[in-house]
Design an enzyme around this catalytic site. Structure first.
Site, PDB file in Angstrom:
ATOM      1  N   ASP A 230      36.352  45.136  28.275  1.00 29.02           N
ATOM      2  CA  ASP A 230      36.573  44.144  29.319  1.00 29.02           C
ATOM      3  C   ASP A 230      36.519  42.770  28.646  1.00 29.02           C
ATOM      4  O   ASP A 230      35.442  42.269  28.305  1.00 29.02           O
ATOM      5  CB  ASP A 230      35.479  44.290  30.386  1.00 29.02           C
ATOM      6  CG  ASP A 230      35.519  43.170  31.411  1.00 29.02           C
ATOM      7  OD1 ASP A 230      36.382  42.271  31.297  1.00 29.02           O
ATOM      8  OD2 ASP A 230      34.678  43.186  32.328  1.00 29.02           O
ATOM      9  N   CYS A 394      28.114  38.555  40.058  1.00 32.07           N
ATOM     10  CA  CYS A 394      28.709  39.909  40.082  1.00 32.07           C
ATOM     11  C   CYS A 394      28.137  40.772  38.965  1.00 32.07           C
ATOM     12  O   CYS A 394      28.856  41.563  38.335  1.00 32.07           O
ATOM     13  CB  CYS A 394      30.228  39.866  39.988  1.00 32.07           C
ATOM     14  SG  CYS A 394      30.992  39.069  41.388  1.00 32.07           S
TER      15      CYS A 394
HETATM   16  C1  LIG Z   1      33.144  40.075  32.388  1.00 30.67           C
HETATM   17  C2  LIG Z   1      34.049  40.095  33.571  1.00 30.67           C
HETATM   18  N1  LIG Z   1      34.768  41.183  33.839  1.00 30.67           N
HETATM   19  C3  LIG Z   1      35.617  41.252  34.863  1.00 30.67           C
HETATM   20  C4  LIG Z   1      35.773  40.190  35.715  1.00 30.67           C
HETATM   21  C5  LIG Z   1      36.734  40.295  36.857  1.00 30.67           C
HETATM   22  O1  LIG Z   1      37.758  39.398  36.702  1.00 30.67           O
HETATM   23  P1  LIG Z   1      38.834  39.181  37.879  1.00 30.67           P
HETATM   24  O2  LIG Z   1      38.018  38.826  39.092  1.00 30.67           O
HETATM   25  O3  LIG Z   1      39.661  38.051  37.400  1.00 30.67           O
HETATM   26  O4  LIG Z   1      39.560  40.462  38.037  1.00 30.67           O
HETATM   27  C6  LIG Z   1      35.037  39.024  35.508  1.00 30.67           C
HETATM   28  C7  LIG Z   1      35.139  37.877  36.428  1.00 30.67           C
HETATM   29  O5  LIG Z   1      34.315  37.013  36.466  1.00 30.67           O
HETATM   30  C8  LIG Z   1      34.161  38.975  34.396  1.00 30.67           C
HETATM   31  O6  LIG Z   1      33.438  37.886  34.134  1.00 30.67           O
END
Ligand SMILES: Cc1ncc(COP(=O)(O)O)c(C=O)c1O
Length: 436
Positions: A230, A394
């Site tokens: 990710d 989150c």
């Molecule tokens: C580490 C990480 N993964 C995934 C995401 C999800 O990204 P998106 O909301 O742009 O799909 C975020 C968003 O803050 C993130 O910080």
């Protein structure tokens, strides 16, 4: 004095000794970037918020957009707008060319070997869901294991949880230490014959930790387990080379790399993508349809059902071009200096505790203050024009790991300056005046 390892790029060695640097309080080396000029490229930075200069430190949530991105999107709607791939008319050809050029720019940005390996999605979230639903549903069965870490964003937890529930598989979680670093020896112990995929963040959005992903990939590949990275918080901060990493999947979001919202990327190795079933279905992802049988389009279109986010892809292209011109290595070096300075001066404020003190960090400074709720920190900073994020980001399991409900998080981009950090520090002192 608080120090960070001097590693603006992924040195990716969890064992090798790192050089530490100590900054003098007034030092932030721009490393050859003209940050004043960069700031002028971002129109929003010229506005005031609550009567103060905007100090935008919420870049991990979303970054601001340079004029180049804003203009290219307007130009697209003024001069090129048409649906792509299926049209024979001139505008459709122009729009198709612009969309597919954007895919090439992403390929270059990630140093992927083949443009067929670049799938446009809505963002990192959709990219991970695609892999969980397509690769996961075909490869993970009852009793199998999916391995993630204790520092994942919910986007890299919940899709795997849903998959594991459906398949009666097990979600295994690699723990982290008190600095917010991955415990590689625990990872090694958890990796086993039932592991079907490893999904790990490159950089933690809540802690800023840069994970030793190259090592993780080597360890997983030694027993033929594929790895999804990710990269939502890595792609904006340093150059990523998917071939050098040898990752199987890499996900990132356009809006965090100075591009538009609603566009993101899944990189996947062609052989894996070829073998995977479609994630969504409908127009564009097919080769032929009869009521008896449908055959699917070639890569990457097999995974791009329906009219795509055309202007999003074109805006992302402009954003990546902008970053390329700046030079990602310079961006990484400058942001490293800024984070090191911010770490030092924020940690020195009485009552402040940093959450996430890994040796290798990028972009993020999370903190709590004795006796003050993070939302109150955010509100008082906002009154001074300073935008930070407060909450669990989150990443509720990270909060639980550190025994807190929330943090205040300042996160940096290439247009931030030492003056922004100084404003943050002044703002935190103001919070102290009000609450302590
Ligand atoms: C580490 C990480 N993964 C995934 C995401 C999800 O990204 P998106 O909301 O742009 O799909 C975020 C968003 O803050 C993130 O910080």
């Amino acid at each position: 004095m608080t120090t960070l390892a001097h590693s603006p790029q992924i040195s990716d060695s969890s064992v090798a000794p790192r050089n530490s640097i100590c900054l003098k309080p007034d030092e932030v080396n721009s490393g050859g970037l003209d940050v004043d000029k960069i700031r002028h490229d971002f129109p929003i930075l010229g506005r005031a918020v609550n009567g103060n200069r905007l100090v935008y430190l919420d870049n991990a949530a979303t970054s601001q957009k340079p004029r180049a991105v804003i203009d290219v999107i307007s130009r697209y709607y003024e001069r090129q707008n048409a649906n792509i791939h299926r049209g024979v008319h001139s505008l459709s050809a122009l729009a198709t060319e612009a969309h597919e050029n954007a895919r090439q720019s992403v390929r270059q940005f990630l140093n992927a070997g083949d443009v067929r390996e670049i799938v446009f999605v809505r963002g990192a979230t959709e990219a991970i869901n695609l892999v969980a639903q397509s690769y996961g549903r075909t490869q993970v069965g009852a009793g199998d294991e999916v391995l993630i870490t204790a520092m994942e964003h919910h986007s890299n937890i919940v899709p795997w949880q849903i998959l594991c529930q459906e398949k009666q598989a097990h979600l295994k979680v690699v723990p982290i230490n008190d600095r917010g670093e991955l415990l590689l020896d625990e990872f090694e112990k958890l990796l086993g014959p039932r592991t079907k995929i490893v999904a790990i963040t490159h950089v933690s959005n809540a802690l800023g930790t840069i994970n030793p992903v190259r090592r993780v990939i080597q360890m997983a590949h030694a027993i033929n387990v594929p790895v999804l990275i990710d990269g939502a918080q890595a792609a904006p901060h340093f150059s990523v080379d998917v071939q050098a990493l040898d990752c199987d999947f890499y996900a990132f979001s356009g809006h965090k790399v100075y591009g538009p919202t609603g566009i993101g990327v899944l990189y996947g190795k062609a052989a894996l993508l070829e073998a995977m079933p479609p994630y969504q279905s409908g127009g564009d992802m097919i080769e032929s349809v009869t009521f008896e049988k449908t055959t699917y389009n070639k890569l990457p279109f097999k995974f791009e059902a329906g009219t795509p986010h055309i202007d999003g892809a074109i805006g992302l292209h402009a954003a990546l071009e902008y970053l390329n011109k700046l030079d990602m290595d310079k961006v990484a070096a400058y942001e490293y200096e800024l984070l090191a300075y911010a770490t030092e001066v924020v940690a020195a404020i009485p009552g402040v505790r940093l959450i996430g003190t890994a040796h290798e960090k990028a972009g993020v400074l999370s903190f709590v203050m004795e006796g003050v709720h993070p939302h109150d920190i955010g509100t008082i900073l906002d009154q001074q024009g300073i935008a930070v994020r407060t909450g669990h980001h989150c990443a509720q399991p990270v909060m639980e790991r550190f025994g807190i409900a929330a943090t205040a998080r300042a996160s940096f981009a290439v247009y931030n300056t030492k003056e922004d950090v100084d404003a943050l520090v002044k703002g935190i002192w103001k919070v102290r005046e009000v609450f302590c």
